[in-house]
Motif scaffolding. Sequence first.
Motif, PDB file in Angstrom:
ATOM      1  N   ARG A 147       0.845  -1.195   0.000  1.00  0.00           N
ATOM      2  CA  ARG A 147       0.000   0.000   0.000  1.00  0.00           C
ATOM      3  C   ARG A 147       0.878   1.242   0.000  1.00  0.00           C
ATOM      4  O   ARG A 147       2.049   1.200   0.371  1.00  0.00           O
ATOM      5  CB  ARG A 147      -0.928   0.002   1.216  1.00  0.00           C
ATOM      6  N   PHE A 148       0.300   2.370  -0.399  1.00  0.00           N
ATOM      7  CA  PHE A 148       1.045   3.618  -0.487  1.00  0.00           C
ATOM      8  C   PHE A 148       0.343   4.722   0.301  1.00  0.00           C
ATOM      9  O   PHE A 148      -0.884   4.836   0.280  1.00  0.00           O
ATOM     10  CB  PHE A 148       1.169   4.063  -1.948  1.00  0.00           C
ATOM     11  N   SER A 149       1.165   5.508   0.991  1.00  0.00           N
ATOM     12  CA  SER A 149       0.720   6.773   1.559  1.00  0.00           C
ATOM     13  C   SER A 149       1.372   7.860   0.715  1.00  0.00           C
ATOM     14  O   SER A 149       2.601   7.965   0.671  1.00  0.00           O
ATOM     15  CB  SER A 149       1.151   6.895   3.029  1.00  0.00           C
ATOM     16  N   LEU A 150       0.569   8.661   0.010  1.00  0.00           N
ATOM     17  CA  LEU A 150       1.075   9.594  -0.995  1.00  0.00           C
ATOM     18  C   LEU A 150       1.000  11.035  -0.504  1.00  0.00           C
ATOM     19  O   LEU A 150      -0.018  11.456   0.056  1.00  0.00           O
ATOM     20  CB  LEU A 150       0.272   9.453  -2.288  1.00  0.00           C
ATOM     21  N   VAL A 151       2.077  11.767  -0.722  1.00  0.00           N
ATOM     22  CA  VAL A 151       2.151  13.180  -0.336  1.00  0.00           C
ATOM     23  C   VAL A 151       2.624  13.977  -1.543  1.00  0.00           C
ATOM     24  O   VAL A 151       3.706  13.717  -2.082  1.00  0.00           O
ATOM     25  CB  VAL A 151       3.121  13.395   0.842  1.00  0.00           C
ATOM     26  N   GLN A 152       1.814  14.944  -1.997  1.00  0.00           N
ATOM     27  CA  GLN A 152       2.214  15.861  -3.057  1.00  0.00           C
ATOM     28  C   GLN A 152       2.704  17.154  -2.414  1.00  0.00           C
ATOM     29  O   GLN A 152       1.982  17.767  -1.638  1.00  0.00           O
ATOM     30  CB  GLN A 152       1.048  16.174  -3.984  1.00  0.00           C
ATOM     31  N   SER A 153       3.924  17.566  -2.749  1.00  0.00           N
ATOM     32  CA  SER A 153       4.453  18.787  -2.151  1.00  0.00           C
ATOM     33  C   SER A 153       5.624  19.281  -2.986  1.00  0.00           C
ATOM     34  O   SER A 153       5.885  18.776  -4.083  1.00  0.00           O
ATOM     35  CB  SER A 153       4.872  18.530  -0.700  1.00  0.00           C
ATOM     36  N   TYR A 154       6.330  20.282  -2.476  1.00  0.00           N
ATOM     37  CA  TYR A 154       7.521  20.789  -3.149  1.00  0.00           C
ATOM     38  C   TYR A 154       8.764  20.239  -2.449  1.00  0.00           C
ATOM     39  O   TYR A 154       8.695  19.680  -1.350  1.00  0.00           O
ATOM     40  CB  TYR A 154       7.524  22.316  -3.172  1.00  0.00           C
ATOM     41  N   GLY A 155       9.918  20.403  -3.104  1.00  0.00           N
ATOM     42  CA  GLY A 155      11.119  19.715  -2.679  1.00  0.00           C
ATOM     43  C   GLY A 155      11.522  19.941  -1.242  1.00  0.00           C
ATOM     44  O   GLY A 155      11.765  18.990  -0.490  1.00  0.00           O
ATOM     45  N   GLU A 215       8.244  40.314 -20.916  1.00  0.00           N
ATOM     46  CA  GLU A 215       6.924  39.812 -20.545  1.00  0.00           C
ATOM     47  C   GLU A 215       6.791  39.676 -19.024  1.00  0.00           C
ATOM     48  O   GLU A 215       7.768  39.344 -18.341  1.00  0.00           O
ATOM     49  CB  GLU A 215       6.686  38.433 -21.175  1.00  0.00           C
ATOM     50  N   PRO A 216       5.596  39.880 -18.479  1.00  0.00           N
ATOM     51  CA  PRO A 216       5.374  39.521 -17.070  1.00  0.00           C
ATOM     52  C   PRO A 216       5.326  38.002 -16.941  1.00  0.00           C
ATOM     53  O   PRO A 216       4.790  37.308 -17.818  1.00  0.00           O
ATOM     54  CB  PRO A 216       4.010  40.149 -16.762  1.00  0.00           C
ATOM     55  N   PHE A 217       5.899  37.477 -15.868  1.00  0.00           N
ATOM     56  CA  PHE A 217       5.927  36.033 -15.639  1.00  0.00           C
ATOM     57  C   PHE A 217       4.992  35.676 -14.496  1.00  0.00           C
ATOM     58  O   PHE A 217       4.867  36.416 -13.512  1.00  0.00           O
ATOM     59  CB  PHE A 217       7.344  35.567 -15.288  1.00  0.00           C
ATOM     60  N   VAL A 218       4.351  34.520 -14.624  1.00  0.00           N
ATOM     61  CA  VAL A 218       3.647  33.906 -13.489  1.00  0.00           C
ATOM     62  C   VAL A 218       4.476  32.699 -13.093  1.00  0.00           C
ATOM     63  O   VAL A 218       4.885  31.901 -13.949  1.00  0.00           O
ATOM     64  CB  VAL A 218       2.193  33.527 -13.833  1.00  0.00           C
ATOM     65  N   THR A 219       4.771  32.559 -11.809  1.00  0.00           N
ATOM     66  CA  THR A 219       5.696  31.536 -11.330  1.00  0.00           C
ATOM     67  C   THR A 219       5.185  30.891 -10.056  1.00  0.00           C
ATOM     68  O   THR A 219       4.256  31.404  -9.409  1.00  0.00           O
ATOM     69  CB  THR A 219       7.093  32.131 -11.038  1.00  0.00           C
ATOM     70  N   LEU A 220       5.822  29.802  -9.692  1.00  0.00           N
ATOM     71  CA  LEU A 220       5.588  29.222  -8.375  1.00  0.00           C
ATOM     72  C   LEU A 220       6.211  30.128  -7.310  1.00  0.00           C
ATOM     73  O   LEU A 220       7.063  30.969  -7.603  1.00  0.00           O
ATOM     74  CB  LEU A 220       6.176  27.824  -8.284  1.00  0.00           C
ATOM     75  N   GLU A 221       5.790  29.943  -6.085  1.00  0.00           N
ATOM     76  CA  GLU A 221       6.268  30.784  -4.995  1.00  0.00           C
ATOM     77  C   GLU A 221       7.732  30.490  -4.674  1.00  0.00           C
ATOM     78  O   GLU A 221       8.242  29.414  -5.003  1.00  0.00           O
ATOM     79  CB  GLU A 221       5.410  30.551  -3.744  1.00  0.00           C
ATOM     80  N   PHE A 245       2.620  37.310 -10.893  1.00  0.00           N
ATOM     81  CA  PHE A 245       1.775  36.490 -10.019  1.00  0.00           C
ATOM     82  C   PHE A 245       2.574  35.275  -9.567  1.00  0.00           C
ATOM     83  O   PHE A 245       3.409  34.757 -10.311  1.00  0.00           O
ATOM     84  CB  PHE A 245       0.499  36.026 -10.737  1.00  0.00           C
ATOM     85  N   GLU A 246       2.293  34.818  -8.347  1.00  0.00           N
ATOM     86  CA  GLU A 246       2.915  33.623  -7.792  1.00  0.00           C
ATOM     87  C   GLU A 246       1.832  32.649  -7.356  1.00  0.00           C
ATOM     88  O   GLU A 246       0.765  33.064  -6.894  1.00  0.00           O
ATOM     89  CB  GLU A 246       3.781  33.974  -6.576  1.00  0.00           C
ATOM     90  N   GLY A 247       2.098  31.357  -7.521  1.00  0.00           N
ATOM     91  CA  GLY A 247       1.137  30.341  -7.118  1.00  0.00           C
ATOM     92  C   GLY A 247       1.825  29.124  -6.541  1.00  0.00           C
ATOM     93  O   GLY A 247       3.045  29.099  -6.375  1.00  0.00           O
ATOM     94  N   GLU A 248       1.034  28.081  -6.255  1.00  0.00           N
ATOM     95  CA  GLU A 248       1.557  26.864  -5.647  1.00  0.00           C
ATOM     96  C   GLU A 248       1.393  25.644  -6.536  1.00  0.00           C
ATOM     97  O   GLU A 248       1.823  24.564  -6.156  1.00  0.00           O
ATOM     98  CB  GLU A 248       0.856  26.601  -4.307  1.00  0.00           C
TER      99      GLU A 248
END
Length: 323
Positions: A147-155, A215-221, A245-248
């Motif tokens: 079985r797996f316990s899954l976590v989505q996140s950043y490094g 150009e304006p960039f939209v990026t991750l935080e 703009f920044e997002g996740e």
Amino acid sequence: MSKEKDISVTRVTPGDADIEAGSWAALLAPRLAQFAAVARHEQITRAARDLAVPQSTVSRAMARLEADLGVPLLARHGRTVSLTPAGRVLARSVERALGEVERAAEAVRADADPAAGKVAFGFLHTMGPETVPGLIRRFRADHPRVRFSLVQSYGEDMMERMREGELDLCLTSPVPDAPDLVTRRLDEQRLHLVVPADHRLAGRKRVRLAEAAEEPFVTLEPGYGLRRLTEELCRQAGFRPQVAFEGEEAETLRGLVAAGLGVALLPPPAWPRPGVRELAVTAPRAVREIGVAWMAGHPDTQPVADFKRFLLRRRGSLLADTH
């Protein structure tokens, strides 16, 4: 006057007096799993459904927990709740403690049956729609009881979770360099310059990144590996990106691009997104490395060891061999 009327009874709660050493755990343990569920869902109704107990049981448990500790843990907002500062502190410790109990139980089970057990696996959000489900499907074809316990996140968050014992291993980018980690490069993924469908560059198939300098960039935080890579590639192209703009999450950024709010450097989408065009970047070479990481010197259960070997056998084909 009866003797009963001469006796006064003083009720002492844990918040009013010192607790004997070791008694906090015995007092609080029955309610901690319920508190953890409420903290995750931020709603008592959903937590109760997740735990398969009546909502009133969870409500009473939360009230008793706050009374035992003598501090508010939850702020009520109609049908939802949020954690107070004290609640956030407790929630982090509770998740770690429950994770340790879970891992101990899994280790005991694995000793009895090495073919069973669980893998706590972290991965980047962008690998969630197709890559990770494909990997797990292929792995479980030969290991159906794992079985797996899954976590989505950043490094950086996944590295911290591994250090705290919450994850066994993770897929991440960039591949970290730390003395307490073992890392292996598995594959690389091309990045596209994503522009609105009516953008001046939208009719092109390829573009030099320098052509987007104004150009304006939209990026991750800040803190996300893809954010650092975007800034580095722009530096190599001779400019500093103007972040609008920044997002996740990558698909949210694509939505911002489709709305005409900027351009973005992103990995390929799981499926075509209307309103944007994905352009190959010819200069500089726009790729990100994908690697696997785990804690050095940490003993593995059999399922974790098997899954590591499975991933390492897919070096160079991790992203192409998951459909």
